[in-house]
Design an enzyme around this catalytic site. Structure first.
Site, PDB file in Angstrom:
ATOM      1  N   PRO A  78       1.586  -5.543   0.438  1.00 28.22           N
ATOM      2  CA  PRO A  78       1.826  -6.371   1.359  1.00 28.22           C
ATOM      3  C   PRO A  78       0.500  -7.548   1.565  1.00 28.22           C
ATOM      4  O   PRO A  78      -0.434  -6.672   1.443  1.00 28.22           O
ATOM      5  CB  PRO A  78       1.821  -5.304   2.350  1.00 28.22           C
ATOM      6  CG  PRO A  78       1.008  -4.206   2.059  1.00 28.22           C
ATOM      7  CD  PRO A  78       1.537  -4.017   0.377  1.00 28.22           C
ATOM      8  N   SER A 107       4.589  -7.411   4.607  1.00 32.08           N
ATOM      9  CA  SER A 107       3.276  -7.211   5.589  1.00 32.08           C
ATOM     10  C   SER A 107       3.754  -7.818   7.185  1.00 32.08           C
ATOM     11  O   SER A 107       4.468  -8.521   7.559  1.00 32.08           O
ATOM     12  CB  SER A 107       2.071  -8.141   5.298  1.00 32.08           C
ATOM     13  OG  SER A 107       1.179  -8.207   6.559  1.00 32.08           O
ATOM     14  N   TYR A 130       1.305  -2.275  10.542  1.00 31.09           N
ATOM     15  CA  TYR A 130      -0.041  -1.986  11.232  1.00 31.09           C
ATOM     16  C   TYR A 130       0.551  -1.444  12.673  1.00 31.09           C
ATOM     17  O   TYR A 130       1.248  -1.946  13.358  1.00 31.09           O
ATOM     18  CB  TYR A 130      -0.606  -3.346  11.376  1.00 31.09           C
ATOM     19  CG  TYR A 130      -1.271  -3.861  10.350  1.00 31.09           C
ATOM     20  CD1 TYR A 130      -2.308  -3.084   9.885  1.00 31.09           C
ATOM     21  CD2 TYR A 130      -1.112  -5.037   9.637  1.00 31.09           C
ATOM     22  CE1 TYR A 130      -3.048  -3.556   8.522  1.00 31.09           C
ATOM     23  CE2 TYR A 130      -1.864  -5.549   8.675  1.00 31.09           C
ATOM     24  CZ  TYR A 130      -2.825  -4.873   7.886  1.00 31.09           C
ATOM     25  OH  TYR A 130      -3.598  -5.384   6.986  1.00 31.09           O
ATOM     26  N   THR A 156      -0.297   1.352   6.888  1.00 30.21           N
ATOM     27  CA  THR A 156      -1.783   1.103   6.618  1.00 30.21           C
ATOM     28  C   THR A 156      -2.848   1.779   7.550  1.00 30.21           C
ATOM     29  O   THR A 156      -2.802   1.779   8.564  1.00 30.21           O
ATOM     30  CB  THR A 156      -2.118  -0.573   6.497  1.00 30.21           C
ATOM     31  OG1 THR A 156      -1.225  -1.269   5.658  1.00 30.21           O
ATOM     32  CG2 THR A 156      -3.428  -0.663   6.145  1.00 30.21           C
ATOM     33  N   LYS A 252      -1.330   4.112   2.864  1.00 31.42           N
ATOM     34  CA  LYS A 252      -1.831   3.129   2.271  1.00 31.42           C
ATOM     35  C   LYS A 252      -3.421   2.880   2.896  1.00 31.42           C
ATOM     36  O   LYS A 252      -3.697   2.879   4.198  1.00 31.42           O
ATOM     37  CB  LYS A 252      -1.243   2.007   2.399  1.00 31.42           C
ATOM     38  CG  LYS A 252      -2.033   0.652   1.768  1.00 31.42           C
ATOM     39  CD  LYS A 252      -1.200  -0.562   1.689  1.00 31.42           C
ATOM     40  CE  LYS A 252      -1.837  -1.820   0.981  1.00 31.42           C
ATOM     41  NZ  LYS A 252      -2.972  -2.329   1.918  1.00 31.42           N
ATOM     42  N   SER A 274      -6.425   2.880  -1.971  1.00 26.69           N
ATOM     43  CA  SER A 274      -6.805   1.593  -2.013  1.00 26.69           C
ATOM     44  C   SER A 274      -7.879   1.392  -0.744  1.00 26.69           C
ATOM     45  O   SER A 274      -8.156   1.981   0.057  1.00 26.69           O
ATOM     46  CB  SER A 274      -5.411   0.911  -1.126  1.00 26.69           C
ATOM     47  OG  SER A 274      -5.936  -0.484  -0.556  1.00 26.69           O
ATOM     48  N   HIS A 276      -8.024  -1.770   0.435  1.00 26.21           N
ATOM     49  CA  HIS A 276      -7.679  -2.925   0.926  1.00 26.21           C
ATOM     50  C   HIS A 276      -8.269  -4.117   0.243  1.00 26.21           C
ATOM     51  O   HIS A 276      -8.512  -5.301   0.682  1.00 26.21           O
ATOM     52  CB  HIS A 276      -8.181  -3.151   2.264  1.00 26.21           C
ATOM     53  CG  HIS A 276      -7.125  -3.933   3.243  1.00 26.21           C
ATOM     54  ND1 HIS A 276      -6.383  -3.012   4.151  1.00 26.21           N
ATOM     55  CD2 HIS A 276      -6.871  -5.131   3.611  1.00 26.21           C
ATOM     56  CE1 HIS A 276      -5.531  -3.862   4.961  1.00 26.21           C
ATOM     57  NE2 HIS A 276      -5.700  -5.182   4.316  1.00 26.21           N
ATOM     58  N   GLY A 309      -7.840  -4.363  -7.407  1.00 19.41           N
ATOM     59  CA  GLY A 309      -8.378  -4.731  -8.622  1.00 19.41           C
ATOM     60  C   GLY A 309      -7.475  -5.292  -9.558  1.00 19.41           C
ATOM     61  O   GLY A 309      -7.996  -5.627 -10.780  1.00 19.41           O
TER      62      GLY A 309
END
Ligand code: GLV
Length: 387
Positions: A78, A107, A130, A156, A252, A274, A276, A309
């Site tokens: 997302p 997202s 969110y 998230t 996440k 993660s 972020h 990454g």
């Protein structure tokens, strides 16, 4: 047309074609950007073991993530404001993902709405949530994702408050861009982007504008998070959201083994290791360095995914060999999208697929379920001995 052979080629083209404020939004980490940098550079500390004289015919990168078939263990992450990187960006990325056979995650802070993406695709996608102070709005988002037949909810957990990215403040990041002199000068050089945007179905946050009231500036991501995101989110609330959703849940933003264990307790179908993309806690461990400790903590009790990454198929291979059942690309697909729309996202997926497939073969493996820790040379103490 330049010859595209790797993700960096797409990034160079993306940089030329996209307004500075959106390029900077994508290509930033928080504060000193240490975690943002190390997310990628830590992959370089791990080596792959080349094996020879192994039958490499009949290879496949196909596998499953949360029980769903995927052409390779890579989903689109997302990414907020994707529809500002390229006109109707979420629709184009979702279509490219669907055609390739990998999951697309929309997202909450997207430009195209849940309904736009559902109407433009034929297979279920994943929705990233969110949590906001306005419980009614959160419930309505969950209901909209159900109505759109989304097949997973990605909650998230690491953005109750926003990590500072200096460039976003300096650029006055907003969706759509405000008509300041600096923006007008920059936009004048991005005619391709502008032409696309004139025809775009949306130029504002599609899941939000028209669905919620009382926001001082709905175009400003920073203002939005400060005013609307729920700072009281805790494991009880996560469990309640999971219950309200009733389907598959992916948690996440986990970078610590203790949090991975908490995620197990609330019954996550998968967790995403993660930070972020290095955009939140600067100074946090890179995801790949955190992965071994989290694998030790949760074992096979839940599916472990990884983002932050990944810029190549070799990175995917390394994460999978360390135990991740799936990975996500965010920036890598945005580079493709900003460079050449849907075709660019397909190119990004193609590049990563080819890199992973050939590297897997050169490690002497033909299928994802044969990829294990044995193909890696990991320096002693890679995961750190912290006190
Ligand atoms: C939002 O998810 C961001 O990282 O900007």
């Amino acid at each position: 047309m330049p010859v595209i052979t790797n993700i960096d080629d797409l990034k160079a083209l993306y940089r030329r074609r996209t307004p500075k404020m959106f390029y900077d939004y994508c290509e930033s980490g928080s504060w000193t950007e240490q975690t943002f940098r190390e997310n990628s550079s830590d992959f370089d500390d791990i080596y792959l073991r080349q094996r020879v004289a192994v039958d490499m015919s009949n290879r496949s990168t196909a596998t499953q993530m949360i029980g769903q078939d995927v052409a390779m263990p890579v989903a689109l992450a997302p990414v907020g404001l994707t529809g500002m990187q390229h006109a109707d960006g979420e629709i184009k990325a979702a279509r490219a993902a669907e055609a390739f056979g990998v999951p697309f995650t929309l997202s909450t802070m997207s430009i195209n709405s849940i309904e736009d993406v559902a109407a433009a695709t034929t297979k279920p996608f994943w929705f990233q949530l969110y949590t906001m102070k306005d419980q009614g709005f959160v419930s309505s988002l969950i209901q909209r994702a159900k109505d759109a037949n989304c097949s997973a909810l990605v909650i998230t957990l690491d953005l109750q408050v926003l990590g500072q990215r200096h460039k976003d403040i300096k650029n006055g990041l907003s969706a759509p861009p405000k008509p300041t002199l600096a923006n007008m000068i920059n936009l004048a050089t991005k005619w391709r982007w502008g032409m696309g945007m004139m025809k775009a179905s949306r130029r504002e946050f599609g899941n939000i504008v028209g669905h919620v009231e009382g926001v001082s500036d709905a175009a400003d991501l920073g203002a939005w998070t400060a005013e609307q995101f729920d700072p009281t989110l805790d494991w009880n609330k996560v469990a309640k959201i999971k219950e309200e959703w009733g389907g598959k849940v992916i948690l996440k933003g986990i970078i610590d083994p203790e949090d991975a264990k908490m995620a197990l307790e609330v019954g996550a179908d998968a967790i995403v290791v993660s930070n972020h993309g290095g955009r939140q806690l600067d100074g946090a461990l890179s995801s790949i360095r955190a992965l071994p400790g989290i694998m030790d903590a949760v074992g096979d009790a839940t599916e472990v995914h990884l983002d932050s990454g990944i810029r190549s198929g070799q990175d995917v291979l390394k994460a999978v060999a360390m135990g991740a059942k799936g990975t996500y690309i965010g920036r890598a697909f945005v580079y493709g999208l900003g460079a050449m729309g849907q075709e660019g996202v397909t190119r990004a997926l193609d590049v990563i697929h080819r890199e992973m497939d050939v590297s897997m073969a050169l490690c002497g493996r033909r299928r994802i379920d044969e990829v294990d820790r044995d193909i890696l040379l990991v320096p002693e103490g890679f995961e750190g001995r912290w006190q």
